[in-house]
Design an enzyme around this catalytic site. Structure first.
Site, PDB file in Angstrom:
ATOM      1  N   GLY A   1     -24.988   2.134   1.800  1.00  0.00           N
ATOM      2  CA  GLY A   1     -24.029   2.824   0.933  1.00  0.00           C
ATOM      3  C   GLY A   1     -24.269   2.489  -0.524  1.00  0.00           C
ATOM      4  O   GLY A   1     -24.180   1.333  -0.928  1.00  0.00           O
TER       5      GLY A   1
ATOM      6  N   GLY B   1     -22.610   3.889  -3.241  1.00  0.00           N
ATOM      7  CA  GLY B   1     -21.543   4.529  -4.022  1.00  0.00           C
ATOM      8  C   GLY B   1     -21.199   3.684  -5.234  1.00  0.00           C
ATOM      9  O   GLY B   1     -22.057   2.997  -5.799  1.00  0.00           O
TER      10      GLY B   1
ATOM     11  N   LYS C   1       0.853  -1.193   0.000  1.00  0.00           N
ATOM     12  CA  LYS C   1       0.000   0.000   0.000  1.00  0.00           C
ATOM     13  C   LYS C   1       0.886   1.239   0.000  1.00  0.00           C
ATOM     14  O   LYS C   1       1.963   1.238   0.604  1.00  0.00           O
ATOM     15  CB  LYS C   1      -0.883   0.019   1.255  1.00  0.00           C
ATOM     16  CG  LYS C   1      -2.178   0.760   1.060  1.00  0.00           C
ATOM     17  CD  LYS C   1      -3.193  -0.111   0.347  1.00  0.00           C
ATOM     18  CE  LYS C   1      -4.559   0.510   0.281  1.00  0.00           C
ATOM     19  NZ  LYS C   1      -5.554  -0.366  -0.313  1.00  0.00           N
TER      20      LYS C   1
HETATM   21  P1  NAD Z   1     -17.874   5.226  -2.483  1.00  0.00           P
HETATM   22  O1  NAD Z   1     -17.184   6.294  -1.739  1.00  0.00           O
HETATM   23  O2  NAD Z   1     -18.090   5.358  -3.957  1.00  0.00           O
HETATM   24  O3  NAD Z   1     -19.312   4.947  -1.834  1.00  0.00           O
HETATM   25  C1  NAD Z   1     -19.553   4.819  -0.480  1.00  0.00           C
HETATM   26  C2  NAD Z   1     -20.992   5.309  -0.245  1.00  0.00           C
HETATM   27  O4  NAD Z   1     -21.369   4.906   1.063  1.00  0.00           O
HETATM   28  C3  NAD Z   1     -21.129   6.811  -0.313  1.00  0.00           C
HETATM   29  O5  NAD Z   1     -22.181   7.130  -1.215  1.00  0.00           O
HETATM   30  C4  NAD Z   1     -21.451   7.221   1.135  1.00  0.00           C
HETATM   31  O6  NAD Z   1     -22.329   8.315   1.196  1.00  0.00           O
HETATM   32  C5  NAD Z   1     -22.107   5.969   1.657  1.00  0.00           C
HETATM   33  N1  NAD Z   1     -21.997   5.770   3.109  1.00  0.00           N
HETATM   34  C6  NAD Z   1     -20.895   5.787   3.889  1.00  0.00           C
HETATM   35  N2  NAD Z   1     -21.199   5.499   5.164  1.00  0.00           N
HETATM   36  C7  NAD Z   1     -22.536   5.278   5.193  1.00  0.00           C
HETATM   37  C8  NAD Z   1     -23.460   4.951   6.223  1.00  0.00           C
HETATM   38  N3  NAD Z   1     -23.067   4.773   7.488  1.00  0.00           N
HETATM   39  N4  NAD Z   1     -24.760   4.843   5.897  1.00  0.00           N
HETATM   40  C9  NAD Z   1     -25.175   5.012   4.629  1.00  0.00           C
HETATM   41  N5  NAD Z   1     -24.347   5.336   3.599  1.00  0.00           N
HETATM   42  C10 NAD Z   1     -23.043   5.464   3.884  1.00  0.00           C
HETATM   43  O7  NAD Z   1     -17.073   3.875  -2.159  1.00  0.00           O
HETATM   44  P2  NAD Z   1     -17.053   2.527  -2.982  1.00  0.00           P
HETATM   45  O8  NAD Z   1     -15.947   2.553  -3.965  1.00  0.00           O
HETATM   46  O9  NAD Z   1     -18.440   2.209  -3.438  1.00  0.00           O
HETATM   47  O10 NAD Z   1     -16.602   1.493  -1.848  1.00  0.00           O
HETATM   48  C11 NAD Z   1     -17.503   1.130  -0.821  1.00  0.00           C
HETATM   49  C12 NAD Z   1     -16.776   0.310   0.216  1.00  0.00           C
HETATM   50  O11 NAD Z   1     -16.238  -0.855  -0.387  1.00  0.00           O
HETATM   51  C13 NAD Z   1     -15.586   1.011   0.881  1.00  0.00           C
HETATM   52  O12 NAD Z   1     -15.471   0.561   2.219  1.00  0.00           O
HETATM   53  C14 NAD Z   1     -14.403   0.503   0.078  1.00  0.00           C
HETATM   54  O13 NAD Z   1     -13.207   0.543   0.836  1.00  0.00           O
HETATM   55  C15 NAD Z   1     -14.820  -0.924  -0.185  1.00  0.00           C
HETATM   56  N6  NAD Z   1     -14.215  -1.495  -1.378  1.00  0.00           N
HETATM   57  C16 NAD Z   1     -14.360  -0.895  -2.568  1.00  0.00           C
HETATM   58  C17 NAD Z   1     -13.791  -1.451  -3.696  1.00  0.00           C
HETATM   59  C18 NAD Z   1     -13.952  -0.828  -5.046  1.00  0.00           C
HETATM   60  O14 NAD Z   1     -13.650  -1.485  -6.055  1.00  0.00           O
HETATM   61  N7  NAD Z   1     -14.444   0.398  -5.143  1.00  0.00           N
HETATM   62  C19 NAD Z   1     -13.047  -2.645  -3.593  1.00  0.00           C
HETATM   63  C20 NAD Z   1     -12.951  -3.268  -2.330  1.00  0.00           C
HETATM   64  C21 NAD Z   1     -13.534  -2.677  -1.224  1.00  0.00           C
END
Ligand code: NAD
Length: 339
Positions: free
Chosen positions: A174, A176, A78
């Site tokens: 969430g 996202g 990382k």
């Molecule tokens: P993102 O930032 O695009 O989306 C996260 C969403 O969650 C946001 O819209 C935020 O408003 C919402 N959120 C956060 N806390 C919340 C809560 N308590 N209640 C309701 N909504 C909440 O992130 P992402 O890329 O979609 O990733 C989501 C999770 O998955 C993260 O923990 C990330 O580390 C993990 N992850 C992502 C990937 C990837 O490919 N993007 C890979 C492995 C793990």
């Protein structure tokens, strides 16, 4: 510092400073037994360098476990770049980081993470080939969502006796990059969707597009459902929140969902089947790793099928040994990483 490295069994720690751009970066290489270390680059403001180093070390360790159980010839690493208070030339800073990555000769491959974008990785790619998730590569989140969807089906089969998601109540926290794509697949599979997000616009979109039922963010964890899928931030499960849960299983994308390892045992004691986060959310890593290798799409698809297969295997061991799947996953990963 060496004691801290020893505690997480970290192989190497690299620090670099580029006076011209103000870049102060840390690269932590946790384990390269299975292959070169791959892991994202964070670009965030840190209180001090100690916190930046600690973050890099902790996250690098997690990447080793994830890559090992995803069946990749890849280790864990990382990078953390401390975001300066005033940023003059973002492109030059990421080019400086690219030179740092290049100086490691391929022992570390970088990627997008919190605070960085595909455009930043394009700047890195001007200085090194040891970079993934550039703007040419496509969004790995879609692949993470595909893996989580397959993992939810494996979890439903293990806990509820069928992988048919029709009419199951699935709560997604969430919406996202990952959560929204996942919700789309769950809706297509006939699940009854309950959703929450701090961003009301995303919730509204899920209501309109998938007929999802909105739930206030603070109420989602306690909402009765078959499967809870955390796709927001990590650290959401502690003794208090576990006691509130009214679901049969937890299976979601968020990294580091458990506030400490003992929480896995509390979920187990409540009869809630927990999909180890780094196993179910490894689709994005599989995609970027194999894409970097130049693997054909069918190989990526085949490797993605490892996610539900691995989860099914972990659940079988957990049931036989009356342990949490999280404990089983850690043990399987440690066998691969440390022998
Ligand atoms: P993102 O930032 O695009 O989306 C996260 C969403 O969650 C946001 O819209 C935020 O408003 C919402 N959120 C956060 N806390 C919340 C809560 N308590 N209640 C309701 N909504 C909440 O992130 P992402 O890329 O979609 O990733 C989501 C999770 O998955 C993260 O923990 C990330 O580390 C993990 N992850 C992502 C990937 C990837 O490919 N993007 C890979 C492995 C793990």
């Amino acid at each position: 510092m060496f004691a801290q490295m020893e505690a997480v069994r970290l192989e190497a720690l690299h620090l670099a400073h580029d006076p011209a751009t103000g870049m102060r970066a840390v690269i932590a290489i946790h384990n390269t037994r299975l292959g070169p270390a791959l892991g994202g680059c964070r670009f965030l403001a840190y209180a001090d360098e100690e916190s930046a180093i600690r973050d890099a070390m902790r996250l690098a360790e997690g990447m080793s476990y994830k890559a090992a159980l995803a069946g990749l010839a890849q280790g864990g690493g990382k990078a953390v770049i401390m975001r300066p208070p005033h940023l003059n030339d973002r492109a030059a800073l990421f080019e400086a980081f690219g030179r740092m990555v290049d100086s490691l000769g391929g022992r570390y491959i970088t990627a997008v993470d919190s605070g960085t974008s595909a455009a930043d990785m394009d700047c890195v790619a001007r200085q090194t080939t040891h970079v993934t998730s550039t703007s040419q590569g496509g969004d790995p989140s879609v692949h993470t969502a595909l893996g989580v969807f397959a993992g939810i089906r494996a979890t439903a089969l293990a806990r509820l006796g069928s992988d048919d998601l029709e009419d199951l109540r699935i709560a997604v926290q969430g919406l996202g990059h990952v959560g929204f794509a996942l919700a789309e697949q769950l809706a297509a599979a006939g699940a009854e969707l309950l959703v929450s997000d701090h961003n009301p616009g995303l919730v509204q979109l899920a209501v309109e597009q998938f007929g999802a039922h909105p739930v206030p963010s603070e109420a989602l964890l306690a909402t009765p459902c078959d499967i809870l899928s955390p796709c927001g931030l990590g650290g959401i499960f502690n003794s208090l929140t576990v006691a509130q849960l009214r679901c049969a299983a937890v299976a979601g994308a968020a990294n580091n969902q458990l506030s400490h390892p003992g929480i896995a045992d509390e979920l187990e004691a409540r009869g809630i089947l927990y999909a180890p986060d780094y196993v179910i959310n490894s689709g994005g890593l599989i995609y970027v790793s194999l894409q970097h290798e130049g693997a054909p799409p069918e190989r990526i698809t085949a490797q993605m099928q490892e996610i539900p297969r691995r989860l099914t295997d972990i659940y079988a061991h957990a049931q036989a040994e009356k342990r949490s799947p999280a404990r089983v996953a850690d043990q399987q990963a440690e066998r691969l990483l440390f022998g």
